[in-house]
Structure formats: structure tokens, C-alpha cells
Motif scaffolding. Structure first.
Motif, PDB file in Angstrom:
ATOM      1  N   THR A   1     -68.357  17.156  -5.049  1.00  0.00           N
ATOM      2  CA  THR A   1     -67.920  15.718  -4.837  1.00  0.00           C
ATOM      3  C   THR A   1     -66.344  15.554  -4.262  1.00  0.00           C
ATOM      4  O   THR A   1     -66.261  14.762  -3.434  1.00  0.00           O
ATOM      5  CB  THR A   1     -67.888  14.941  -6.255  1.00  0.00           C
TER       6      THR A   1
ATOM      7  N   GLN B   1     -65.501  13.461  -1.042  1.00  0.00           N
ATOM      8  CA  GLN B   1     -64.621  12.406  -1.138  1.00  0.00           C
ATOM      9  C   GLN B   1     -63.311  12.484  -1.133  1.00  0.00           C
ATOM     10  O   GLN B   1     -62.278  11.490  -0.565  1.00  0.00           O
ATOM     11  CB  GLN B   1     -64.426  11.867  -2.717  1.00  0.00           C
ATOM     12  N   LEU B   2     -62.273  13.748  -1.052  1.00  0.00           N
ATOM     13  CA  LEU B   2     -61.177  13.760  -0.762  1.00  0.00           C
ATOM     14  C   LEU B   2     -61.110  14.966   0.339  1.00  0.00           C
ATOM     15  O   LEU B   2     -59.889  15.047   0.696  1.00  0.00           O
ATOM     16  CB  LEU B   2     -60.530  14.552  -1.917  1.00  0.00           C
TER      17      LEU B   2
ATOM     18  N   ASP C   1     -54.657  11.910  -6.604  1.00  0.00           N
ATOM     19  CA  ASP C   1     -55.958  11.548  -5.439  1.00  0.00           C
ATOM     20  C   ASP C   1     -55.666  12.472  -4.147  1.00  0.00           C
ATOM     21  O   ASP C   1     -56.240  12.019  -3.153  1.00  0.00           O
ATOM     22  CB  ASP C   1     -55.654  10.014  -4.949  1.00  0.00           C
TER      23      ASP C   1
ATOM     24  N   TRP D   1     -65.209   7.278 -11.515  1.00  0.00           N
ATOM     25  CA  TRP D   1     -64.727   8.208 -10.262  1.00  0.00           C
ATOM     26  C   TRP D   1     -64.322   9.646 -10.596  1.00  0.00           C
ATOM     27  O   TRP D   1     -64.494   9.963 -11.947  1.00  0.00           O
ATOM     28  CB  TRP D   1     -63.277   7.557 -10.107  1.00  0.00           C
ATOM     29  N   TRP D   2     -64.332  10.530  -9.838  1.00  0.00           N
ATOM     30  CA  TRP D   2     -64.218  11.937 -10.144  1.00  0.00           C
ATOM     31  C   TRP D   2     -62.845  12.196 -11.166  1.00  0.00           C
ATOM     32  O   TRP D   2     -62.963  13.220 -11.728  1.00  0.00           O
ATOM     33  CB  TRP D   2     -63.821  12.602  -8.718  1.00  0.00           C
TER      34      TRP D   2
END
Length: 523
Positions: free
Chosen positions: A35, A39-40, A96, A162-163
Motif C-alpha cells: 500500500t 500511495q507514497l 507523509d 489511511w495507511w
């Protein structure tokens, strides 16, 4: 009023709560790595650092952490470790980017370095040789219980939040552990313990960090790259300096004299190599289950349960079996079973379903469980109680270093094999680089560009790399089995009144399992 005997078992409950935190966190991150990659934008190297920043700091600081506990109080430093782990978890919820996550994981590693060896080091002071296998089994079961809960809870959180929620969920567990330690765990210490050697701590952290950096960066930069060569050479020089410095001190932080006892030495080797194999498996499984087989995060956690179930079953019964027939055949057999699981997994084909994976995962869990509990218990039993902190710190440092090497070496092998096989011909340079970084990224690129052949190529490339990694894991497990079969002594001989093994680090005239810590409970 609670009796002293009852208090010991309640104290064990406090240790179980602390170890549950570490077991939970180790697997909740593994299931989140795909993930994070999506996402990152974390490539394979960054994912390795997210996993290894925690492990390297963990391994590097366990030796001084053990001495801190010996000198200033094991309960006090255990609570300190839990609070530092809490800070790292909170930081993880606020950042983040891959680099900042690595920093948060490093802070968590500092806390874990205090938690792990101190939770283990109090056992010889609380329990005698007859009860200690049950205590070690309870702590191992706590870590094992955290392993299946991590992917399941983590997968559910990733599907709904969210992660960063995978870090926040540690908060209540840590607070429970702190409360349990405050009210239930007696304080023990060794006033004669040496001061923490700051230079040795720096040499350890820098040496291990340079080694892992070189191994992780080697496949991407090239093994002849000046930075990689410099890092590996620096690691050799730094770790050599650590060993030489220890020889000049009466009570060094890295006390290699503890390794003179064959019981401690070969049980430590077995635990380290077993951890190396399991760490490699845990790193490569989530991308396979999520990207190649197409399961979501929760489904991935659910499908890792066979390994955890096998581990918990074996951990429960291995102590009694080792007491009956001796730890050597149990540990050797466990390593052979682990090797068979790895070899079976290496035959996995891109068209195989989950049933094949579930089979070899179950076998791997059984093998690891029958290896780890008797190896850890026998290693702790070979230590005098007054050296419990520094000795268990050395044991856990070697074991965790095996884990970091597992992620670094096997992850680098996987990344190199995958990058060589995946077909990115015809893609723009940026898309090709992304697809070559990880199988997760390749599937995202294939979806966005409408090229299903890319996803199929990535799956085949990943299975090729996974097969190579599993073959290496099987070979490592067989090597460990051969070493333990050849050199591991039977500690039951000492309990029958035989003489202590030559070189065992105990006081003259006293067996390791009879030594009493100079610092007693203040409860």
C-alpha cells in the motif's frame, strides 16, 4: 495479599503485554508495504529501508539497552522503551513521505531495543530451569499472537482508513504494556554492571548501518559502485574496531567471551539463521499475495494465517518436547522442516493458486516454531543470571541482525532478479523505471497504460525472484541444521549434575541455571 509465586506469573503477564506490541508491529508493516508503494511511491529499496531502519536500530542498540537495564533497573528501562516506542508510533501517523516514515521507524527501533532484551533478561531471575521453558513459551506465544493479528488488523485498517492508522493502533497496546509493567513487574538490576560504552555503541550502530546500506543499495547502484564499496569496507572496519575495543575491557558491551560456551553460541546461531529465513519470507509474501494473486490488504493478512498458526502450535509444544528428548534434535528437526517449506515454496508457479502457498506457509510456521523456542530457552539457560541483561542483549542483537540481513540480502536478491526479468520495452523512461522498481508499481503502470502484458511479465519476474530467494532460504536453514546437529550440546547433562561445559560463562562452581542475580526484586 498476592503470594510471591503468583506475583511472578503476573509479572510474566506484563512481559507478554510488552512483547505483544513488538509481534503486532512487525507484521502489520509487512502487509502495508504494498500500500505504501502504491500511495507514497516507495520503490523496493525504500520499502527495504522502511523495514530495515527499525531492525538496524533495534539490533544496534540492544547491547547498550541490556546494560542500561542491568545497571539502572530492568523495569524502569523497559517502561522507557515502551514510551519511546509510543513516540515513534505517533510520529508515524503524522508523516507523509518514505523518508520520514524511515525516521519514525528508527525511533520505534530505539524503543524496541529496550523492550526486547529486557523482557527476556528478567526471566532467569523470575523462573528456575523447570519453569523457564513455560515462561519463554509464553513470551514466544505473545510474539506469535501478534504476528497473525498484525496482518488482519492492518489489512482491515488499510481497507477503511489511511495507511498511518497502522502506526496509531500501537498506542493502546503500548499503554496497556506500560500499565502492566508499572503495577506488576518487580524491579531487578545488577549494581556491578559496567557503564554503557558510548564508543562501542557508536561502532555497533555505524557498522551495522553501513553493512545494511551497502547490501540494500548494491543491486540498484551496482556492487562496484564507490559508495557501495565504501559502505561495505567501512562496516568491516567499524565492526572489527568494536571487537578489538571489547578485548581491552573487563566487561565489554560486546562480550564475545559469552560465545565461548557452545550452548550459548550454537543456540544463538540457530536463532539468528532461523530469523534470517523467516524475515525473508515475511518480506516477499505480501507483494506476492497482493500484486500477483490480486488480494486486498485484509485478504493478504488472512492468507498469512497458516504460517502463524503453524508457528503458534509448534511454539506451544516445542518446550516440552525439547525437555523430553533434548533441544538438539528439536532445533535441528525444526530447521530441516523450515528448509523443506522453503524448497517447496520455490516451486511456486505463476499459475498456482493460494492452496500451494498455504501448504508451504503452514510447514514454514511449524519449522520456525520448533526452532526458536528451544533455541532461545537453551541460550538463556547458558547465561549466569547476573549477566542476563548483557547476555540476552547479545543474543537478541545477533538474532535481529540475522533478521536485518534477511531483509537486506534476500530483498536485494529479489529486487535484482525481478529487475532483470521484467519486460518494460516500449514504455516511457519514467514508467519503465517505476515498473522495474517493484511488482506493485508495475501493476499500477500496466493499469494506467492499458498494457496487460506488463503485469503478466512483472508477475513472472517476481515469481522468478521469489523462487531464488526461497532456494537461498532453504540452503541457509539446512546449513543451520547441520551446524546444530554437529555442535549443539545437551543442557540436560548439567541438570543431571555433570560438570559445566568448558568455556561456559558462569562463575566457578555454579551452574548457569543456578546462578542468582545480585539484584533481587524490590517488590
Amino acid at each position: 495479599m498476592t503470594s510471591q509465586t503468583d506475583r511472578r506469573w503476573w509479572a510474566l503477564g506484563a512481559l507478554v503485554a510488552a512483547m505483544l506490541v513488538l509481534g503486532f508491529d512487525s507484521t502489520i508493516l509487512n502487509v502495508a508495504l504494498p500500500t505504501m508503494a502504491a500511495q507514497l511511491g516507495a520503490d523496493t529499496g525504500q520499502q527495504q529501508w522502511i523495514a530495515d531502519a527499525y531492525i538496524v536500530v533495534f539490533a544496534a542498540l540492544m547491547l547498550p539497552a541490556g546494560l542500561l537495564g542491568d545497571r539502572f533497573g530492568r523495569r524502569r528501562m523497559l517502561i522507557t522503551g515502551l514510551l519511546i516506542f509510543l513516540v515513534g508510533s505517533l510520529l508515524g501517523t503524522l508523516v507523509d513521505s518514505p523518508g520520514l516514515i524511515v525516521a519514525a521507524r528508527a525511533v520505534m527501533g530505539v524503543g524496541a531495543a529496550l523492550i526486547m532484551p529486557l523482557a527476556m533478561s528478567v526471566l532467569p531471575s523470575l523462573f528456575g530451569p523447570d519453569e523457564r521453558p513455560k515462561a519463554v513459551g509464553a513470551i514466544s506465544a505473545a510474539s506469535a499472537l501478534g504476528l497473525p493479528l498484525g496482518p488482519l488488523v492492518g489489512g482491515w485498517l488499510l481497507d477503511h482508513f489511511w495507511w498511518g492508522s497502522i502506526f496509531f493502533v500501537n498506542v493502546p497496546l503500548v499503554l496497556i504494556g506500560v500499565a502492566a509493567c508499572v503495577f506488576l513487574l518487580p524491579e531487578t538490576r545488577d549494581p556491578s554492571s559496567p557503564k554503557v560504552d558510548a564508543l562501542s555503541a557508536v561502532l555497533t550502530a555505524a557498522g551495522l548501518g553501513a553493512l545494511v546500506f551497502g547490501i540494500i543499495e548494491g543491486p540498484g547502484r551496482g556492487w562496484g559502485d564507490p559508495l557501495v564499496v565504501t559502505a561495505l569496507a567501512a562496516s568491516v572496519a567499524l565492526l572489527t574496531g568494536l571487537v578489538l575495543r571489547g578485548r581491552g575491557l573487563d566487561r565489554p558491551m560486546l562480550d564475545l567471551r559469552l560465545l565461548r560456551g557452545p550452548g550459548f553460541l550454537w543456540n544463538t546461531v540457530a536463532a539468528a539463521l532461523g530469523t534470517l529465513v523467516l524475515s525473508g519470507l515475511m518480506f516477499l509474501l505480501p507483494p506476492y499475495l497482493e500484486a500477483v494473486l490480486g488480494h486486498d490488504a485484509f485478504g493478504t493478512g488472512l492468507r498469512m494465517l497458516p504460517m502463524m498458526a503453524g508457528l503458534m502450535v509448534a511454539a506451544k509444544g516445542s518446550g516440552a518436547l525439547a525437555e523430553r528428548i533434548g533441544p538438539r534434535p528439536v532445533i535441528t528437526g525444526g530447521l530441516i522442516v523450515l528448509a523443506c517449506a522453503a524448497f517447496l515454496g520455490s516451486t511456486t508457479d505463476v499459475h498456482d493458486g493460494y492452496g500451494t502457498t498455504a501448504l508451504w506457509l503452514s510447514i514454514a510456521g511449524v519449522g520456525f516454531g520448533f526452532t526458536m523456542v528451544p533455541a532461545m530457552d537453551a541460550a538463556l539457560g547458558a547465561l549466569p543470571s547476573e549477566r542476563a541483561g548483557s547476555g540476552s542483549g547479545l543474543l537478541m542483537t545477533v538474532r535481529q541482525f540475522g533478521g536485518s540481513l534477511g531483509v537486506a540480502l534476500l530483498g536485494s536478491l529479489l529486487a535484482g532478479a525481478y529487475g532483470e526479468r521484467v519486460d518494460t520495452a516500449g514504455l516511457p523512461a519514467r514508467a519503465a523505471d517505476a515498473a522495474g522498481d517493484s511488482v506493485v508499481a508495475a501493476h499500477l503502470v500496466a493499469e494506467r497504460t492499458g498494457i496487460p502484458q506488463l503485469a503478466a511479465s512483472a508477475d513472472r519476474a517476481y515469481l522468478h525472484g521469489m523462487s531464488l530467494v526461497l532456494l537461498l532460504c532453504g540452503i541457509a536453514a539446512l546449513v543451520a541444521a547441520a551446524l546444530t546437529a554437529a555442535f549443539l550440546p545437551d543442557p540436560r547433562a548439567r541438570r543431571r549434575g555433570r560438570r559445566t561445559e568448558p568455556g561456559t560463562p558462569t562463575e566457578p562452581g555454579r551452574r548457569a541455571d543456578e546462578a542468582v542475580a545480585p539484584g533481587t526484586s524490590d517488590a
